[in-house]
Scaffold this motif. Structure first.
Motif, mmCIF file in Angstrom:
data_model
loop_
_atom_site.group_PDB
_atom_site.id
_atom_site.type_symbol
_atom_site.label_atom_id
_atom_site.label_comp_id
_atom_site.label_asym_id
_atom_site.label_seq_id
_atom_site.Cartn_x
_atom_site.Cartn_y
_atom_site.Cartn_z
ATOM 1 N N PRO A 163 0.806 -1.233 0.000
ATOM 2 C CA PRO A 163 0.000 0.000 0.000
ATOM 3 C C PRO A 163 0.835 1.277 0.000
ATOM 4 C CG PRO A 163 -0.843 -1.561 1.614
ATOM 5 C CD PRO A 163 0.486 -2.074 1.157
ATOM 6 N N PHE A 164 2.118 1.183 0.339
ATOM 7 C CA PHE A 164 2.957 2.367 0.439
ATOM 8 C C PHE A 164 3.876 2.540 -0.775
ATOM 9 C CE2 PHE A 164 2.172 0.455 4.622
ATOM 10 C CZ PHE A 164 1.436 1.471 5.215
ATOM 11 N N ILE A 165 3.707 1.680 -1.775
ATOM 12 C CA ILE A 165 4.557 1.725 -2.968
ATOM 13 C C ILE A 165 3.699 2.114 -4.171
ATOM 14 C CG2 ILE A 165 6.123 0.402 -4.434
ATOM 15 C CD1 ILE A 165 6.496 -1.542 -2.074
ATOM 16 N N HIS A 166 4.195 3.086 -4.958
ATOM 17 C CA HIS A 166 3.443 3.543 -6.128
ATOM 18 C C HIS A 166 4.367 3.630 -7.336
ATOM 19 C CE1 HIS A 166 0.755 4.707 -2.847
ATOM 20 N NE2 HIS A 166 -0.211 4.639 -3.742
ATOM 21 N N GLU A 167 3.750 3.463 -8.487
ATOM 22 C CA GLU A 167 4.534 3.376 -9.722
ATOM 23 C C GLU A 167 5.055 4.727 -10.179
ATOM 24 O OE1 GLU A 167 4.013 1.750 -14.334
ATOM 25 O OE2 GLU A 167 2.312 1.778 -12.952
ATOM 26 N N ASN A 168 4.191 5.739 -10.151
ATOM 27 C CA ASN A 168 4.572 7.067 -10.631
ATOM 28 C C ASN A 168 3.735 8.125 -9.910
ATOM 29 O OD1 ASN A 168 2.022 7.042 -12.035
ATOM 30 N ND2 ASN A 168 3.034 5.851 -13.652
ATOM 31 N N LEU A 169 3.944 9.375 -10.288
ATOM 32 C CA LEU A 169 3.231 10.475 -9.643
ATOM 33 C C LEU A 169 1.725 10.417 -9.880
ATOM 34 C CD1 LEU A 169 5.546 13.600 -10.119
ATOM 35 C CD2 LEU A 169 4.837 12.542 -7.972
ATOM 36 N N ASP A 170 1.307 10.046 -11.074
ATOM 37 C CA ASP A 170 -0.124 9.939 -11.366
ATOM 38 C C ASP A 170 -0.776 8.885 -10.475
ATOM 39 O OD1 ASP A 170 -0.095 11.909 -13.262
ATOM 40 O OD2 ASP A 170 0.202 10.534 -14.946
ATOM 41 N N HIS A 171 -0.099 7.768 -10.325
ATOM 42 C CA HIS A 171 -0.604 6.687 -9.476
ATOM 43 C C HIS A 171 -0.726 7.164 -8.027
ATOM 44 C CE1 HIS A 171 -0.082 2.296 -7.915
ATOM 45 N NE2 HIS A 171 -1.360 2.673 -7.936
ATOM 46 N N LEU A 172 0.278 7.851 -7.553
ATOM 47 C CA LEU A 172 0.275 8.339 -6.174
ATOM 48 C C LEU A 172 -0.777 9.427 -5.977
ATOM 49 C CD1 LEU A 172 1.486 8.474 -3.334
ATOM 50 C CD2 LEU A 172 3.263 9.983 -4.242
ATOM 51 N N TYR A 173 -0.869 10.353 -6.916
ATOM 52 C CA TYR A 173 -1.839 11.450 -6.795
ATOM 53 C C TYR A 173 -3.270 10.925 -6.820
ATOM 54 C CZ TYR A 173 -4.576 15.564 -8.049
ATOM 55 O OH TYR A 173 -5.524 16.545 -8.078
ATOM 56 N N ASN A 174 -3.558 9.994 -7.712
ATOM 57 C CA ASN A 174 -4.921 9.453 -7.832
ATOM 58 C C ASN A 174 -5.355 8.700 -6.580
ATOM 59 O OD1 ASN A 174 -5.276 10.456 -10.431
ATOM 60 N ND2 ASN A 174 -4.423 8.616 -11.391
ATOM 61 N N ASN A 175 -4.396 8.197 -5.820
ATOM 62 C CA ASN A 175 -4.727 7.523 -4.564
ATOM 63 C C ASN A 175 -4.755 8.482 -3.373
ATOM 64 O OD1 ASN A 175 -5.026 4.992 -5.694
ATOM 65 N ND2 ASN A 175 -2.945 4.325 -5.234
ATOM 66 N N SER A 176 -4.036 9.586 -3.476
ATOM 67 C CA SER A 176 -3.910 10.500 -2.337
ATOM 68 C C SER A 176 -5.221 11.226 -2.033
ATOM 69 C CB SER A 176 -2.807 11.531 -2.602
ATOM 70 O OG SER A 176 -1.553 10.905 -2.718
ATOM 71 N N ILE A 177 -5.892 11.734 -3.057
ATOM 72 C CA ILE A 177 -7.118 12.507 -2.835
ATOM 73 C C ILE A 177 -8.211 11.658 -2.183
ATOM 74 C CG2 ILE A 177 -8.901 13.906 -3.920
ATOM 75 C CD1 ILE A 177 -6.093 15.148 -3.845
ATOM 76 N N PRO A 178 -8.530 10.464 -2.718
ATOM 77 C CA PRO A 178 -9.541 9.642 -2.028
ATOM 78 C C PRO A 178 -9.150 9.263 -0.606
ATOM 79 C CG PRO A 178 -9.156 8.825 -4.256
ATOM 80 C CD PRO A 178 -8.099 9.836 -3.974
ATOM 81 N N LEU A 179 -7.863 9.027 -0.368
ATOM 82 C CA LEU A 179 -7.437 8.668 0.986
ATOM 83 C C LEU A 179 -7.653 9.823 1.957
ATOM 84 C CD1 LEU A 179 -4.150 6.648 0.348
ATOM 85 C CD2 LEU A 179 -6.270 5.785 1.358
ATOM 86 N N LEU A 180 -7.389 11.044 1.525
ATOM 87 C CA LEU A 180 -7.619 12.195 2.392
ATOM 88 C C LEU A 180 -9.087 12.307 2.794
ATOM 89 C CD1 LEU A 180 -5.392 14.914 0.663
ATOM 90 C CD2 LEU A 180 -5.012 13.886 2.907
ATOM 91 N N VAL A 181 -9.971 12.114 1.831
ATOM 92 C CA VAL A 181 -11.410 12.240 2.081
ATOM 93 C C VAL A 181 -11.921 11.088 2.939
ATOM 94 C CG1 VAL A 181 -13.698 12.330 1.001
ATOM 95 C CG2 VAL A 181 -11.772 13.552 -0.040
ATOM 96 N N LEU A 182 -11.586 9.876 2.558
ATOM 97 C CA LEU A 182 -12.140 8.687 3.218
ATOM 98 C C LEU A 182 -11.585 8.495 4.623
ATOM 99 C CD1 LEU A 182 -12.030 6.292 0.137
ATOM 100 C CD2 LEU A 182 -14.066 7.327 1.157
#
Length: 254
Positions: free
Chosen positions: A57-76
């Motif tokens: 869960p703490f490993i991401h492929e690139n910035l797009d992958h990390l960004y797309n997961n960051s916003i939902p995690l902040l909200v949820l």
């Protein structure tokens, strides 16, 4: 339990910020020192691939992958900490563990990385738990989550996008649902609107309820007013009255 259960605290903001910040720090370390963290992801049905259950869960492929997961995690995560403060940490921990194990069992032979599995755990848990409680605020939260992230359901199917780990998404969705069945929430009190909803309400002393018998039939409880004595004497008088009618030019009179 009433709405006082939902209290704002520093953890409502601190938990999601700390978690997402940690993801960005891991990614920065990865690109800054050219570390190959991908091999620490989940590799299904391989004993060494089990390490990915904790690390993926703490490993991401690139910035797009990390960004797309960051916003939902902040909200949820903020929603979890506000509405389910006593369950949030355990849901995150067991969500990561069991969704990772399911991915290890059903996944394709490739490295599975990213926090999207945890996102599906949170979406699934918040939705199903809110519906199960039947409490209007948590049901509204469930509907809000579906409104925001309902389209994610398509990515639990294998043929939608073969470049993503649909197995991790499916595992997270299943895990969130199962956890929602095991975790108990308080009995939330419904808002008091009517007098009969109050705990100290006594139907025997209520003016409206006195109009109904034990079978629910309407009963007229009004006591008729007694007529004044002089009216009774007047109408029941035995004195005879004689009338004399005479004819005049303009008509009859008495």
């Amino acid at each position: 339990m009433n709405d006082n259960h939902f209290k704002f605290s520093n953890a409502v903001i601190g938990l999601p910020l700390f978690f997402v910040l940690f993801l960005w720090i891991v990614y920065w370390v990865q690109i800054r020192f050219d570390f190959d963290f991908y091999q620490h992801g989940i590799y299904p049905r391989d004993f060494s691939g089990l390490q990915g259950v904790l690390f993926s869960p703490f490993i991401h492929e690139n910035l797009d992958h990390l960004y797309n997961n960051s916003i939902p995690l902040l909200v949820l995560l903020a929603a979890m900490q506000f509405f389910y403060p006593k369950q949030s940490f355990s849901v995150i921990a067991f969500g990561i563990l069991f969704s990772g194990l399911i991915t290890w069992v059903i996944g394709r032979e490739n490295y599975h990385i990213g926090a999207s599995g945890l996102i599906y755990v949170l979406v699934s848990f918040i939705f199903f738990k809110g519906i199960q409680t039947g409490y209007y605020r948590l049901v509204a939260l469930s509907l809000s989550v579906i409104l925001l992230y309902g389209g994610m359901i398509w990515y639990v199917f294998p043929d939608v996008d073969k470049t993503i780990s649909w197995e991790g998404h499916l595992a997270g969705f299943i895990t969130g649902f199962v956890i929602s069945l095991f975790y108990k929430t308080p009995e939330y009190a419904k808002p008091i609107v009517y007098e009969w909803q109050k705990p100290d309400f006594n139907p025997d002393e209520d003016a409206f309820m006195k109009h109904f018998d034990e079978n629910g039939n309407f009963v007229n409880t009004e006591i008729p007013e007694e007529e004044p004595e002089f009216f009774s004497t007047y109408y029941n008088s035995d004195v005879s009255v004689n009338y004399t009618v005479t004819k005049t030019e303009s008509g009859y009179k008495n």
